[in-house]
Write a protein that holds these residues in place. Sequence first.
Motif, mmCIF file in Angstrom:
data_model
loop_
_atom_site.group_PDB
_atom_site.id
_atom_site.type_symbol
_atom_site.label_atom_id
_atom_site.label_comp_id
_atom_site.label_asym_id
_atom_site.label_seq_id
_atom_site.Cartn_x
_atom_site.Cartn_y
_atom_site.Cartn_z
ATOM 1 N N ARG A 43 1.035 4.651 -29.198
ATOM 2 C CA ARG A 43 1.775 3.315 -28.928
ATOM 3 C C ARG A 43 2.892 3.549 -27.700
ATOM 4 N NH1 ARG A 43 -1.689 3.615 -32.288
ATOM 5 N NH2 ARG A 43 -1.874 1.998 -33.871
ATOM 6 N N ALA A 44 3.438 4.749 -27.534
ATOM 7 C CA ALA A 44 4.374 4.728 -26.387
ATOM 8 C C ALA A 44 3.659 4.696 -25.007
ATOM 9 C CB ALA A 44 5.017 6.063 -26.582
ATOM 10 N N GLY A 45 2.415 5.318 -25.161
ATOM 11 C CA GLY A 45 1.549 5.398 -23.804
ATOM 12 C C GLY A 45 1.208 3.789 -23.537
ATOM 13 N N ILE A 46 0.640 2.940 -24.312
ATOM 14 C CA ILE A 46 0.216 1.510 -24.387
ATOM 15 C C ILE A 46 1.638 0.868 -23.641
ATOM 16 C CG2 ILE A 46 -0.360 -0.386 -25.113
ATOM 17 C CD1 ILE A 46 -2.138 1.381 -27.020
ATOM 18 N N GLY A 47 2.660 0.865 -24.438
ATOM 19 C CA GLY A 47 3.847 0.335 -23.887
ATOM 20 C C GLY A 47 4.364 0.793 -22.389
ATOM 21 N N VAL A 48 4.358 1.949 -22.132
ATOM 22 C CA VAL A 48 4.786 2.532 -20.854
ATOM 23 C C VAL A 48 3.899 1.838 -19.872
ATOM 24 C CG1 VAL A 48 5.110 4.545 -19.418
ATOM 25 C CG2 VAL A 48 6.032 4.497 -21.572
ATOM 26 N N PHE A 49 2.519 2.009 -20.178
ATOM 27 C CA PHE A 49 1.552 1.419 -19.034
ATOM 28 C C PHE A 49 1.641 -0.024 -19.009
ATOM 29 C CE2 PHE A 49 -2.673 -0.142 -17.694
ATOM 30 C CZ PHE A 49 -3.061 1.106 -16.771
ATOM 31 N N ILE A 50 1.890 -1.006 -19.924
ATOM 32 C CA ILE A 50 2.313 -2.405 -19.587
ATOM 33 C C ILE A 50 3.374 -2.516 -19.004
ATOM 34 C CG2 ILE A 50 2.774 -4.468 -20.893
ATOM 35 C CD1 ILE A 50 0.711 -3.462 -23.198
ATOM 36 N N VAL A 51 4.522 -1.904 -19.318
ATOM 37 C CA VAL A 51 5.818 -1.934 -18.577
ATOM 38 C C VAL A 51 5.488 -1.677 -16.946
ATOM 39 C CG1 VAL A 51 8.240 -1.246 -18.107
ATOM 40 C CG2 VAL A 51 7.161 -1.860 -20.341
ATOM 41 N N LEU A 52 4.740 -0.518 -16.577
ATOM 42 C CA LEU A 52 4.488 -0.091 -15.324
ATOM 43 C C LEU A 52 3.636 -1.159 -14.759
ATOM 44 C CD1 LEU A 52 3.549 3.550 -15.785
ATOM 45 C CD2 LEU A 52 5.530 2.480 -14.216
ATOM 46 N N ALA A 53 2.802 -1.704 -15.200
ATOM 47 C CA ALA A 53 2.155 -2.790 -14.671
ATOM 48 C C ALA A 53 2.822 -4.058 -14.271
ATOM 49 C CB ALA A 53 0.646 -3.253 -15.524
ATOM 50 N N MET A 54 3.891 -4.430 -15.373
ATOM 51 C CA MET A 54 4.674 -5.447 -15.083
ATOM 52 C C MET A 54 5.337 -5.388 -13.773
ATOM 53 S SD MET A 54 5.565 -6.846 -18.705
ATOM 54 C CE MET A 54 4.597 -8.039 -19.578
ATOM 55 N N LEU A 55 6.096 -4.064 -13.907
ATOM 56 C CA LEU A 55 6.936 -3.716 -12.558
ATOM 57 C C LEU A 55 6.188 -3.858 -11.304
ATOM 58 C CD1 LEU A 55 9.540 -2.357 -11.533
ATOM 59 C CD2 LEU A 55 8.510 -0.210 -12.093
ATOM 60 N N HIS A 56 4.845 -3.146 -11.463
ATOM 61 C CA HIS A 56 4.052 -3.190 -10.080
ATOM 62 C C HIS A 56 3.757 -4.526 -9.741
ATOM 63 C CE1 HIS A 56 0.827 -0.838 -8.003
ATOM 64 N NE2 HIS A 56 1.283 -1.580 -7.228
ATOM 65 N N THR A 57 3.446 -5.388 -10.879
ATOM 66 C CA THR A 57 3.190 -6.825 -10.342
ATOM 67 C C THR A 57 4.627 -7.774 -9.684
ATOM 68 O OG1 THR A 57 1.699 -7.047 -12.174
ATOM 69 C CG2 THR A 57 2.589 -8.930 -11.333
ATOM 70 N N ILE A 58 5.868 -7.469 -10.448
ATOM 71 C CA ILE A 58 6.956 -8.018 -9.906
ATOM 72 C C ILE A 58 7.196 -7.619 -8.430
ATOM 73 C CG2 ILE A 58 9.372 -7.897 -10.207
ATOM 74 C CD1 ILE A 58 9.078 -7.725 -13.042
ATOM 75 N N ILE A 59 7.019 -6.210 -8.190
ATOM 76 C CA ILE A 59 7.289 -5.686 -6.715
ATOM 77 C C ILE A 59 6.212 -6.391 -5.611
ATOM 78 C CG2 ILE A 59 7.121 -3.760 -5.151
ATOM 79 C CD1 ILE A 59 8.176 -2.125 -7.767
ATOM 80 N N VAL A 60 4.912 -6.673 -6.003
ATOM 81 C CA VAL A 60 4.062 -7.118 -5.133
ATOM 82 C C VAL A 60 4.330 -8.551 -5.077
ATOM 83 C CG1 VAL A 60 1.613 -7.949 -5.152
ATOM 84 C CG2 VAL A 60 2.117 -5.466 -5.652
ATOM 85 N N LEU A 61 4.684 -9.367 -6.365
ATOM 86 C CA LEU A 61 5.097 -10.870 -6.086
ATOM 87 C C LEU A 61 6.355 -10.897 -4.904
ATOM 88 C CD1 LEU A 61 4.255 -12.103 -9.548
ATOM 89 C CD2 LEU A 61 3.062 -12.318 -7.298
ATOM 90 N N LEU B 282 0.821 -1.308 0.017
ATOM 91 C CA LEU B 282 0.132 0.172 0.117
ATOM 92 C C LEU B 282 0.904 1.182 -0.197
ATOM 93 C CD1 LEU B 282 -2.966 -1.147 2.535
ATOM 94 C CD2 LEU B 282 -2.924 -0.598 0.033
ATOM 95 N N ALA B 283 1.956 1.343 0.812
ATOM 96 C CA ALA B 283 2.991 2.276 0.569
ATOM 97 C C ALA B 283 3.444 2.625 -0.629
ATOM 98 C CB ALA B 283 3.902 2.233 1.667
ATOM 99 N N PHE B 284 3.751 1.483 -1.481
ATOM 100 C CA PHE B 284 4.538 1.617 -2.593
ATOM 101 C C PHE B 284 3.555 2.035 -3.655
ATOM 102 C CE2 PHE B 284 6.381 0.190 -6.711
ATOM 103 C CZ PHE B 284 7.603 0.792 -6.395
ATOM 104 N N CYS B 285 2.310 1.956 -3.655
ATOM 105 C CA CYS B 285 1.255 2.319 -4.847
ATOM 106 C C CYS B 285 1.323 3.639 -5.300
ATOM 107 C CB CYS B 285 -0.126 1.932 -4.423
ATOM 108 S SG CYS B 285 -0.419 -0.101 -4.593
ATOM 109 N N PRO B 286 1.159 4.758 -4.113
ATOM 110 C CA PRO B 286 1.371 6.163 -4.438
ATOM 111 C C PRO B 286 2.402 6.365 -5.384
ATOM 112 C CG PRO B 286 0.609 5.864 -2.289
ATOM 113 C CD PRO B 286 1.114 4.621 -2.703
ATOM 114 N N VAL B 287 3.674 5.665 -5.161
ATOM 115 C CA VAL B 287 4.860 6.193 -5.808
ATOM 116 C C VAL B 287 4.922 5.845 -7.437
ATOM 117 C CG1 VAL B 287 7.481 5.286 -5.950
ATOM 118 C CG2 VAL B 287 6.255 5.324 -3.775
ATOM 119 N N LEU B 288 4.066 4.694 -7.573
ATOM 120 C CA LEU B 288 4.125 4.580 -9.264
ATOM 121 C C LEU B 288 3.108 5.407 -9.802
ATOM 122 C CD1 LEU B 288 4.487 0.756 -9.713
ATOM 123 C CD2 LEU B 288 5.903 2.650 -10.196
#
Length: 137
Positions: A56-74, A9-15
Amino acid sequence: MDIESIIILAFCPVLLPFYIFAILLMFGIGGKLLSGFNISKSETTAKEEYMFIARRAGIGVFIVLAMLHTIIVLMVLKLYIWGGVMIGLAVAFIIAFLLYMNNKKMKEKLQAVIDGMENQNNQKEENYESNTNGETN
């Protein structure tokens, strides 16, 4: 509440600002936050090319952020195997995304945007020269 939940929960506002930037890019609005994309509205083809690249850049950045967020949570939840799998998927996606953004079609569209910017700069210089009547200080 356990420590893992607090960390997540503390990390979510960072992203959050990065997610907002990616969403703005997907709608074609956030390109003003990128340097070099100042295009006048009169150049319709350059504007269309700009929107294509920004989305196209926005979609790519969004997917990379979602993956980064998932990695941190896992990793915080100590699911190291799944975190490792996600790291591998993220690296593969980033490589594929960079190859997609650097293909011939995207380079041609980017060149059209650059040409539109050069035309706009030339018009500004001509307007400045006509307003100053060639006077120098």
